[in-house]
Design a protein around this motif. Structure first.
Motif, PDB file in Angstrom:
ATOM      1  N   ALA A 270       0.811  -1.196  -0.187  1.00 13.43           N
ATOM      2  CA  ALA A 270      -0.100   0.156  -0.096  1.00 13.43           C
ATOM      3  C   ALA A 270       0.986   1.148   0.122  1.00 13.43           C
ATOM      4  CB  ALA A 270      -0.933   0.084   1.187  1.00 13.43           C
ATOM      5  N   LEU A 271       0.654   2.120  -0.978  1.00 10.35           N
ATOM      6  CA  LEU A 271       1.644   3.492  -1.199  1.00 10.35           C
ATOM      7  C   LEU A 271       0.831   4.508  -0.210  1.00 10.35           C
ATOM      8  CD1 LEU A 271       3.742   4.965  -2.294  1.00 10.35           C
ATOM      9  CD2 LEU A 271       2.485   5.224  -4.460  1.00 10.35           C
ATOM     10  N   ILE A 272       1.671   5.193   0.523  1.00  4.95           N
ATOM     11  CA  ILE A 272       1.196   6.232   1.469  1.00  4.95           C
ATOM     12  C   ILE A 272       2.197   7.426   1.019  1.00  4.95           C
ATOM     13  CG2 ILE A 272       0.616   6.962   3.789  1.00  4.95           C
ATOM     14  CD1 ILE A 272       0.040   4.438   4.780  1.00  4.95           C
ATOM     15  N   SER A 370      -1.314   8.198  -7.961  1.00  7.96           N
ATOM     16  CA  SER A 370      -0.918   6.875  -7.869  1.00  7.96           C
ATOM     17  C   SER A 370      -0.973   6.227  -6.500  1.00  7.96           C
ATOM     18  CB  SER A 370       0.454   6.650  -8.431  1.00  7.96           C
ATOM     19  OG  SER A 370       0.523   7.175  -9.770  1.00  7.96           O
ATOM     20  N   ALA A 371      -1.090   7.042  -5.512  1.00 11.65           N
ATOM     21  CA  ALA A 371      -1.107   6.520  -4.094  1.00 11.65           C
ATOM     22  C   ALA A 371      -2.461   6.041  -3.490  1.00 11.65           C
ATOM     23  CB  ALA A 371      -0.637   7.632  -3.247  1.00 11.65           C
ATOM     24  N   ASP A 372      -2.164   5.199  -2.391  1.00  8.43           N
ATOM     25  CA  ASP A 372      -3.521   4.775  -1.863  1.00  8.43           C
ATOM     26  C   ASP A 372      -4.186   5.636  -0.650  1.00  8.43           C
ATOM     27  OD1 ASP A 372      -3.676   2.244  -3.196  1.00  8.43           O
ATOM     28  OD2 ASP A 372      -1.656   1.972  -2.430  1.00  8.43           O
ATOM     29  N   LEU A 448     -13.691   6.183   1.456  1.00  2.00           N
ATOM     30  CA  LEU A 448     -13.437   7.543   1.341  1.00  2.00           C
ATOM     31  C   LEU A 448     -12.911   8.140   0.216  1.00  2.00           C
ATOM     32  CD1 LEU A 448     -11.027   7.366   4.845  1.00  2.00           C
ATOM     33  CD2 LEU A 448     -13.195   8.358   4.437  1.00  2.00           C
ATOM     34  N   ARG A 449     -12.071   7.213  -0.683  1.00  2.00           N
ATOM     35  CA  ARG A 449     -11.717   7.608  -1.956  1.00  2.00           C
ATOM     36  C   ARG A 449     -12.890   7.772  -2.845  1.00  2.00           C
ATOM     37  NH1 ARG A 449      -7.288   7.170  -5.436  1.00  2.00           N
ATOM     38  NH2 ARG A 449      -6.243   5.974  -3.952  1.00  2.00           N
TER      39      ARG A 449
END
Length: 482
Positions: A270-272, A370-372, A448-449
């Motif tokens: 997961a990208l933060i 591109s992030a989560d 949320l997204r």
């Protein structure tokens, strides 16, 4: 009357955007310059320091002219502390006369100066004097209060802070108009400063968008090598068991390309993303502690055995097992960056990795898109401003976990486009909740997204500027010329 209205709606001539800072790190002032050129059809002179490149849309616009001042050098560490006050006075005087030279001589006469505050001294003094000499209008864009930032290092009771506060308030009241970033700041300026300000909320410009799969893959291919290089000997992004395909140019940590088909890996991290200026008003240790807590809590939830063979353990992490690896990419420049990079290198984390980087202006929106998840550690020295970085994240469809403070709810709506936290433990709980079942079954994160995407289409920077900034600027120019 119609002639007056027409004059007010069609300001002509020139504007000067003034920033006593790095223009590449002043996105709101870049957006002002673009709107002044595109929407008000003015020639625009930017007077600022160089250092970081502004966005290509600013550099390439034929009506925007960037004038870079020479920056004051950083103080040598060997310089005696007893002489620091004298050096500060000298620096302020040099900045004052340099600003006057650029504003009164180097650039053509503008119809209006638009100046970023803070910093307040000597900026507001110099711009006010230049506006009087050149008979131009003068607008302040209040991003925060400068004296509250100075108080972080000198303390609220410092005489320097009191003097700075007086300068900021006295010259702030001399402006022909004011913009500010929140309703809370508008109220403070009206009640305690005697200044009437128009709220211009930060909004993302049109180049902040969710990234397509092709854009994600291209970005990840460009930064894949640096992502696989750990600060310490090994972490969950550099382990051979987890990344056996690091020599394949069509495979990244997140994506795979076969022919023309691109797909996201099912067991990707997961990208933060967090953007920081590495300054005292953002306590980065909160994020480090939350990452450590996430690592330990997931290990406890999965009943992991510390004595398990290392290769078996890495295979289990590779398989996902309900909770993903977390990759934190931290962007930005600042004085405390090196200190925190050293702390990151000492962390012994199983399923969390940190990377720091500085991206080109065109790549930063792609990273956000591109992030989560985004994380914001901004706490505000005044409690009255909002973090621009969250606005950018929302523009790219990215939900946010942000530090809770007095006016943050003007931007972050809990359980709609993000979450608020007050401690590292609370942030760690949010990571565990949001990423359980990632990437396929994390319903809270997906909700949320969807909330961010639903709200981002209603307003953008151009419409916000057209409705709030343009009428004020047009009126100020008209009144000054009458």
């Amino acid at each position: 009357m119609s002639g007056q209205n027409e004059s007010r709606s069609r300001p002509s001539g020139r504007a000067a955007v003034v920033v006593l800072g790095d223009i590449g790190r002043s996105p709101r002032m870049q957006y002002h310059a673009l709107s002044l050129a595109r929407q008000a059809h003015l020639e625009v002179d930017i007077v600022a320091y160089g250092g970081s490149d502004p966005h290509s849309a600013v550099k390439e616009h034929k009506s925007i002219h960037i004038n870079e001042m020479t920056q004051w050098p950083s103080n040598p560490r060997s310089f005696p502390k007893i002489l620091h006050p004298l050096l500060l006075i000298l620096k302020t005087l040099v900045q004052f006369f340099m600003l006057l030279w650029y504003l009164c001589v180097k650039i053509p006469k503008p119809d209006v100066f638009i100046v970023q505050n803070p910093p307040s001294a000597p900026t507001l003094v110099a711009v006010k004097l230049a506006s009087w000499i050149r008979r131009s209008a003068f607008i302040i864009d209040w991003h925060n209060f400068g004296y509250t930032l100075l108080a972080l290092s000198l303390g609220r009771n410092s005489r320097f802070v009191a003097l700075y506060h007086w300068i900021e308030k006295h010259f702030g009241k001399m402006a022909n108009g004011s913009l500010c970033v929140t309703k809370a700041m508008q109220h403070e300026l009206a009640q305690n400063w005697g200044i009437s300000a128009t709220v211009l909320y930060d909004q993302p410009p049109d180049f902040f968008q969710p990234a397509s799969l092709e854009e994600k893959h291209k970005l990840f291919c460009g930064i894949d090598k640096s992502l696989r290089t750990p600060y310490s000997l090994q972490d969950c992004l550099s382990n051979d068991v987890l990344t056996p395909d690091d020599d394949n140019p069509n495979v990244t940590l997140f994506t795979t390309q076969t022919g023309t088909d691109i797909s996201l890996k099912w067991n990707r991290p997961a990208l933060i993303v967090s953007s920081t200026s590495w300054t005292p008003d953002e306590d980065f240790s909160i994020l480090l502690e939350a990452a450590l807590m996430y690592d330990r809590r997931v290990s406890a939830l999965l009943n992991e055995d510390d004595l398990k063979r290392e290769d078996v353990f890495w295979q289990e992490i590779k398989g996902g097992k309900q909770y993903p690896r977390l990759l934190f990419i931290i962007t930005g420049k600042g004085p405390e960056k090196e200190k925190y990079e050293q702390k990151m290198a000492k962390l012994n984390l199983k399923r969390v990795a940190f990377r720091t980087m500085w991206l080109e202006p065109e790549d930063y929106p792609l990273l956000l898109g591109s992030a989560d998840l985004g994380v914001c550690l901004h706490t505000s020295s005044s409690g009255l401003d909002l973090p621009m970085k969250v606005v950018d994240m929302f523009g790219c469809g990215l939900p946010v976990c942000a530090v809770s403070y007095s006016c943050i709810n003007e931007l972050v709506e809990v359980d709609k486009n993000g979450l608020l936290f007050s401690s590292s433990s609370e942030l760690a709980d949010q990571f565990v909740m949001l990423f359980k079942g990632f990437p396929g079954e994390c319903d809270e994160l997906k909700s949320l997204r969807q909330g961010v995407l639903a709200s981002r289409s209603s307003v953008n920077w151009a419409t916000e500027w057209e409705a709030n900034a343009k009428p004020l600027i047009s009126k100020v120019i008209f009144d000054n010329s009458s």
